[in-house]
Design a protein around this motif. Structure first.
Motif, PDB file in Angstrom:
ATOM      1  N   TRP A 160      73.761 -23.257  56.996  1.00 23.59           N
ATOM      2  CA  TRP A 160      72.594 -22.468  57.399  1.00 23.59           C
ATOM      3  C   TRP A 160      71.658 -23.258  58.305  1.00 23.59           C
ATOM      4  O   TRP A 160      71.017 -22.695  59.188  1.00 23.59           O
ATOM      5  CB  TRP A 160      71.855 -21.951  56.172  1.00 23.59           C
ATOM      6  CG  TRP A 160      72.612 -20.845  55.496  1.00 23.59           C
ATOM      7  CD1 TRP A 160      73.215 -20.867  54.276  1.00 23.59           C
ATOM      8  CD2 TRP A 160      72.869 -19.536  56.046  1.00 23.59           C
ATOM      9  NE1 TRP A 160      73.838 -19.671  54.019  1.00 23.59           N
ATOM     10  CE2 TRP A 160      73.644 -18.841  55.085  1.00 23.59           C
ATOM     11  CE3 TRP A 160      72.542 -18.916  57.240  1.00 23.59           C
ATOM     12  CZ2 TRP A 160      74.078 -17.533  55.290  1.00 23.59           C
ATOM     13  CZ3 TRP A 160      72.973 -17.618  57.457  1.00 23.59           C
ATOM     14  CH2 TRP A 160      73.735 -16.936  56.488  1.00 23.59           C
ATOM     15  N   ALA A 161      71.572 -24.563  58.103  1.00 22.48           N
ATOM     16  CA  ALA A 161      70.707 -25.382  58.962  1.00 22.48           C
ATOM     17  C   ALA A 161      71.194 -25.358  60.402  1.00 22.48           C
ATOM     18  O   ALA A 161      70.403 -25.271  61.350  1.00 22.48           O
ATOM     19  CB  ALA A 161      70.658 -26.812  58.445  1.00 22.48           C
ATOM     20  N   VAL A 162      72.514 -25.433  60.586  1.00 27.21           N
ATOM     21  CA  VAL A 162      73.102 -25.401  61.921  1.00 27.21           C
ATOM     22  C   VAL A 162      72.818 -24.060  62.587  1.00 27.21           C
ATOM     23  O   VAL A 162      72.440 -23.994  63.767  1.00 27.21           O
ATOM     24  CB  VAL A 162      74.621 -25.667  61.824  1.00 27.21           C
ATOM     25  CG1 VAL A 162      75.349 -25.181  63.062  1.00 27.21           C
ATOM     26  CG2 VAL A 162      74.879 -27.155  61.607  1.00 27.21           C
ATOM     27  N   ARG A 163      72.997 -22.978  61.854  1.00 27.84           N
ATOM     28  CA  ARG A 163      72.777 -21.649  62.426  1.00 27.84           C
ATOM     29  C   ARG A 163      71.316 -21.420  62.800  1.00 27.84           C
ATOM     30  O   ARG A 163      71.007 -20.997  63.914  1.00 27.84           O
ATOM     31  CB  ARG A 163      73.225 -20.576  61.421  1.00 27.84           C
ATOM     32  CG  ARG A 163      74.721 -20.504  61.227  1.00 27.84           C
ATOM     33  CD  ARG A 163      75.074 -19.392  60.253  1.00 27.84           C
ATOM     34  NE  ARG A 163      76.502 -19.119  60.259  1.00 27.84           N
ATOM     35  CZ  ARG A 163      77.048 -17.981  59.827  1.00 27.84           C
ATOM     36  NH1 ARG A 163      76.267 -17.021  59.346  1.00 27.84           N
ATOM     37  NH2 ARG A 163      78.356 -17.801  59.855  1.00 27.84           N
ATOM     38  N   THR A 164      70.421 -21.675  61.867  1.00 26.53           N
ATOM     39  CA  THR A 164      69.005 -21.420  62.150  1.00 26.53           C
ATOM     40  C   THR A 164      68.478 -22.376  63.207  1.00 26.53           C
ATOM     41  O   THR A 164      67.662 -21.996  64.057  1.00 26.53           O
ATOM     42  CB  THR A 164      68.160 -21.520  60.871  1.00 26.53           C
ATOM     43  OG1 THR A 164      68.363 -22.813  60.263  1.00 26.53           O
ATOM     44  CG2 THR A 164      68.546 -20.449  59.861  1.00 26.53           C
TER      45      THR A 164
END
Length: 325
Positions: A160-164
């Motif tokens: 999720w960190a990569v996506r956001t």
């Protein structure tokens, strides 16, 4: 029952063999460019709009180096065909950024502004060409970002960190368009004389070239649109680093060994970061210096900090619902 958390696979240095080579090499060239521009500033004492003529090239080298170093890693996370398409898109982005950097260097040698220049037909045409390069770079990054949305990573917090981070970086890059609009002072000059040497500006409420923060150059007398542009773009590094940091802390803090807790904290950090970008956009558009916030800005910042603190506490303290097997 909690489980021991190993550092995410994405932290393994062996994976660097699969990183996107053109962007990795370009990031290395930007590190060299940063050193060379420091030397240039020491040798060439010319200034342009109140800043050393080579300062912008130094900042672009540092920012661009971090940006493409991160994308080199991100491309390696994609599987099969997605990686091939993202690799091609990222290569296009590298070529366009390199072309823009060459154009900026050319203008620095001439002692002319590279951005917003309207001094001569040539300067105006060059800036318009640079604008097309930036638009193409943004679209290429959009393609890679969309492909990243279809990639599943084993560590859910990193996932999720990569996506956001990629989405916020794309928004931050797009905020650069806010600087291309003519200022009221420039519009008045055009109405009075039919011409303005600059079309667009970093600052709001004051002219570019006034007092600014050391090295960064961000205005200390008015708003500065470079701030949200910079902060937004570097969500690309900040949010994955948050996830990696949580994974490392999990080796010492048992509560963080729960994947769901780390995911909650990443979402809290992502939403808080998005709130920060929105806050500094609002502050800059009101012509307010970053270091001299008004009462409304301080109140909004206080609300944001309070919300992030409350969400952080809830993320850690609220029990994780166990899935039935």
């Amino acid at each position: 029952m909690t489980t021991t958390v190993d550092p995410p696979e994405t932290l393994n240095t062996a994976r660097m063999r699969t990183w996107h080579r053109p962007s990795l090499r370009f990031a290395a060239s930007m590190a060299v460019a940063a050193v060379l521009t420091i030397a240039a500033m020491l040798i060439d004492r010319r200034t342009l709009l109140g800043a050393p003529v080579w300062a912008k090239l130094f900042k672009f080298a540092v920012s661009g180096g971090l940006y493409f170093f991160t994308w080199s890693w991100l491309v390696s996370l994609l599987p099969g065909r997605l990686r091939k398409v993202a690799s091609a898109a990222t290569t296009v982005a590298v070529v366009l950024f390199a072309a823009e950097y060459v154009a900026m260097t050319f203008q620095a040698v001439r002692g002319r502004p590279s951005h917003f220049a309207n001094t001569s037909p040539f300067d105006s045409a060059l800036f318009q060409a640079m604008g097309l390069m930036v638009a193409g770079l943004w679209l290429a990054t959009l393609v890679a970002t969309v492909l990243l949305m279809f990639t599943r990573l084993e560590d859910r917090a990193v996932h999720w960190a990569v996506r956001t981070g990629a989405v916020l970086a794309l928004i931050g890059a797009g905020l650069g368009a806010l600087m291309t609009q003519p200022t009221p002072q420039e519009l008045a000059k055009i109405q009075a004389t039919g011409h303005s040497d600059l079309i667009g500006a970093h600052s709001v409420g004051v002219e570019d070239g006034g007092p600014g923060l050391p090295l960064l150059g961000w205005s200390t007398t008015g708003g500065d649109l470079r701030i949200p542009h910079f902060i937004g773009m570097h969500a690309l590094q900040a949010l994955p680093l948050l996830a990696f940091g949580l994974a490392l802390l999990a080796t010492r803090l048992p509560r963080l060994r729960e994947s769901a807790v780390r995911v909650r904290l990443v979402w809290t950090g992502s939403l808080g970061y998005a709130g920060l970008v929105g806050l500094v956009v609002w502050q800059a558009e009101r012509g307010e210096p970053l270091i001299y916030p008004s009462g409304p800005t301080l109140a909004a910042a206080g609300l944001l900090v309070g919300a992030v603190a409350a969400a952080t506490a809830a993320s850690v303290l609220v029990p994780v619902r166990k899935k039935l097997r």
